[in-house]
Design a protein around this motif. Sequence first.
Motif, short mmCIF file in Angstrom:
data_model
loop_
_atom_site.label_atom_id
_atom_site.label_comp_id
_atom_site.label_asym_id
_atom_site.label_seq_id
_atom_site.Cartn_x
_atom_site.Cartn_y
_atom_site.Cartn_z
N SER A 80 0.85 -1.19 0.00
CA SER A 80 0.00 0.00 0.00
C SER A 80 0.89 1.24 0.00
O SER A 80 1.68 1.44 0.92
CB SER A 80 -0.91 0.00 1.23
N LEU A 81 0.75 2.05 -1.05
CA LEU A 81 1.53 3.28 -1.17
C LEU A 81 0.62 4.42 -1.62
O LEU A 81 -0.39 4.18 -2.30
CB LEU A 81 2.66 3.09 -2.20
N PRO A 82 0.95 5.65 -1.26
CA PRO A 82 0.13 6.78 -1.72
C PRO A 82 0.15 6.87 -3.24
O PRO A 82 1.19 6.67 -3.87
CB PRO A 82 0.82 8.00 -1.09
N ALA A 83 -1.00 7.14 -3.83
CA ALA A 83 -1.09 7.30 -5.28
C ALA A 83 -0.79 8.75 -5.66
O ALA A 83 -0.65 9.62 -4.80
CB ALA A 83 -2.48 6.88 -5.76
N MET A 84 -0.71 8.99 -6.97
CA MET A 84 -0.39 10.34 -7.44
C MET A 84 -1.42 11.36 -6.99
O MET A 84 -1.11 12.53 -6.78
CB MET A 84 -0.29 10.33 -8.97
N GLY A 85 -2.67 10.92 -6.82
CA GLY A 85 -3.70 11.86 -6.41
C GLY A 85 -3.45 12.48 -5.05
O GLY A 85 -3.95 13.56 -4.74
N SER A 86 -2.65 11.79 -4.21
CA SER A 86 -2.35 12.34 -2.88
C SER A 86 -1.56 13.64 -2.98
O SER A 86 -1.58 14.46 -2.06
CB SER A 86 -1.58 11.32 -2.05
N LEU A 87 -0.85 13.83 -4.10
CA LEU A 87 -0.14 15.09 -4.30
C LEU A 87 -1.11 16.26 -4.38
O LEU A 87 -0.76 17.39 -4.03
CB LEU A 87 0.69 15.03 -5.59
N GLY A 88 -2.33 15.97 -4.86
CA GLY A 88 -3.33 17.02 -4.95
C GLY A 88 -3.75 17.55 -3.60
O GLY A 88 -4.35 18.62 -3.51
N VAL A 89 -3.46 16.81 -2.54
CA VAL A 89 -3.74 17.27 -1.18
C VAL A 89 -2.46 17.78 -0.52
O VAL A 89 -2.43 18.84 0.10
CB VAL A 89 -4.35 16.14 -0.33
N ALA A 90 -1.37 17.03 -0.68
CA ALA A 90 -0.13 17.36 0.01
C ALA A 90 0.47 18.68 -0.45
O ALA A 90 0.87 19.51 0.38
CB ALA A 90 0.88 16.23 -0.18
N ILE A 91 0.53 18.90 -1.76
CA ILE A 91 1.17 20.12 -2.27
C ILE A 91 0.40 21.38 -1.88
O ILE A 91 0.99 22.33 -1.35
CB ILE A 91 1.39 20.03 -3.79
N PRO A 92 -0.93 21.44 -2.12
CA PRO A 92 -1.63 22.66 -1.70
C PRO A 92 -1.61 22.88 -0.20
O PRO A 92 -1.58 24.02 0.27
CB PRO A 92 -3.06 22.46 -2.22
N MET A 93 -1.62 21.79 0.60
CA MET A 93 -1.55 21.96 2.05
C MET A 93 -0.20 22.56 2.45
O MET A 93 -0.13 23.45 3.31
CB MET A 93 -1.76 20.62 2.75
N ALA A 94 0.87 22.09 1.83
CA ALA A 94 2.19 22.62 2.15
C ALA A 94 2.30 24.09 1.75
O ALA A 94 2.81 24.93 2.51
CB ALA A 94 3.26 21.79 1.45
N LEU A 95 1.81 24.42 0.56
CA LEU A 95 1.87 25.81 0.10
C LEU A 95 0.97 26.71 0.94
O LEU A 95 1.35 27.85 1.27
CB LEU A 95 1.46 25.88 -1.37
N ALA A 96 -0.21 26.20 1.29
CA ALA A 96 -1.11 27.00 2.12
C ALA A 96 -0.51 27.23 3.51
O ALA A 96 -0.61 28.32 4.07
CB ALA A 96 -2.47 26.31 2.24
N GLY A 97 0.12 26.19 4.06
CA GLY A 97 0.77 26.35 5.35
C GLY A 97 1.88 27.37 5.30
O GLY A 97 2.04 28.20 6.22
N PHE A 98 2.65 27.36 4.22
CA PHE A 98 3.72 28.35 4.06
C PHE A 98 3.15 29.75 3.93
O PHE A 98 3.66 30.72 4.51
CB PHE A 98 4.54 27.98 2.82
N ALA A 99 2.04 29.86 3.16
CA ALA A 99 1.41 31.17 2.99
C ALA A 99 0.86 31.70 4.31
O ALA A 99 0.98 32.89 4.62
CB ALA A 99 0.30 31.07 1.95
N VAL A 100 0.24 30.82 5.10
CA VAL A 100 -0.28 31.23 6.41
C VAL A 100 0.86 31.68 7.32
O VAL A 100 0.76 32.68 8.03
CB VAL A 100 -1.07 30.07 7.06
N TYR A 101 1.96 30.96 7.28
CA TYR A 101 3.13 31.33 8.08
C TYR A 101 3.62 32.72 7.71
O TYR A 101 3.89 33.57 8.58
CB TYR A 101 4.24 30.31 7.89
N LEU A 102 3.72 32.98 6.41
CA LEU A 102 4.19 34.29 5.97
C LEU A 102 3.25 35.41 6.40
O LEU A 102 3.69 36.48 6.83
CB LEU A 102 4.33 34.30 4.44
N ASP A 103 1.95 35.14 6.31
CA ASP A 103 0.97 36.20 6.59
C ASP A 103 0.79 36.45 8.08
O ASP A 103 0.56 37.57 8.51
CB ASP A 103 -0.37 35.82 5.96
N PHE A 104 0.90 35.41 8.90
CA PHE A 104 0.63 35.55 10.33
C PHE A 104 1.89 35.83 11.16
O PHE A 104 1.82 36.52 12.17
CB PHE A 104 -0.05 34.28 10.87
N PHE A 105 3.01 35.26 10.74
CA PHE A 105 4.19 35.32 11.59
C PHE A 105 5.34 36.14 11.01
O PHE A 105 6.35 36.31 11.66
CB PHE A 105 4.68 33.90 11.88
#
Length: 266
Positions: A80-105
């Motif tokens: 059992s391994l993550p499929a390519m579709g998991s990138l559709g969640v992981a990448i935007p979450m990482a970018l959104a987290g970075f954006a929130v960090y920049l805006d709040f901190f």
Amino acid sequence: MWCTPLCSWACWWPCSNKWLLAGWLGLLAVAGAVGLLDFYLWLREFGTNLDPAAPIKIPGMTYIPPFIGPKQLLNFHALSLPAMGSLGVAIPMALAGFAVYLDFFRKKRRILNSRQMAYMLGIGVTLACLPGCSVEPQPIAYGQAGCEHCKMTITDPRYGAEIVTTTGKAFFFDSIECMAAYLQEQEGMLEKAQLLLVTDFKNPQTLIDANTATYLQSEQLPSPMGLYLTALAEGGAAEELQATYAGRTLSWSEVLQAVRSHETAF
């Protein structure tokens, strides 16, 4: 494809407001965690509550597939391994987290404004969605992948088969007859299938179009699941093999009929 701009739009609009962006990120994280928990509970239910008529049951043993990674279940190797579709969640979450960090901190040293963050997030989601939307053959992991129909490990590189749906999801099979049976048993699968692929017997691990292949059904060439079906890319190769092993040649529509009626007439 339509899914790429849709994914991008869905993630651009929250970025105009930092609180909306943070809320969206939180909801995505919660939804992901709930989804993973639900998947784990389903695996546990699947592996512990066995059918009373199950052919193999060992007292005290469970058959829970791995949540992630490899696991040996009797003579079955599950992976059992993550499929390519998991990138559709992981990448935007990482970018959104970075954006929130920049805006709040990092207010005093703001690097990106809201519009730039929106573009960054949208581009990331677009790139993540591209592989998830592509419809192309996937390599069969012989010795590891399991047949979608019979659940046996796929081992013979001369007989592997594959269905790729219109959304790019791939299903693997250990034989032509398993794929044909699955197509006819699963409601709507014939309409969802974008690619139907079988292995050229003379070129192991080489996938060819099931609709244009020629098939030889010969009792001297046993296929993994007992219908003696062998696929060849060229009609001439099928006739050559027929001269050696006897049997009859079939088209794809005739293969479907043979599997439906379980014909083994040679």
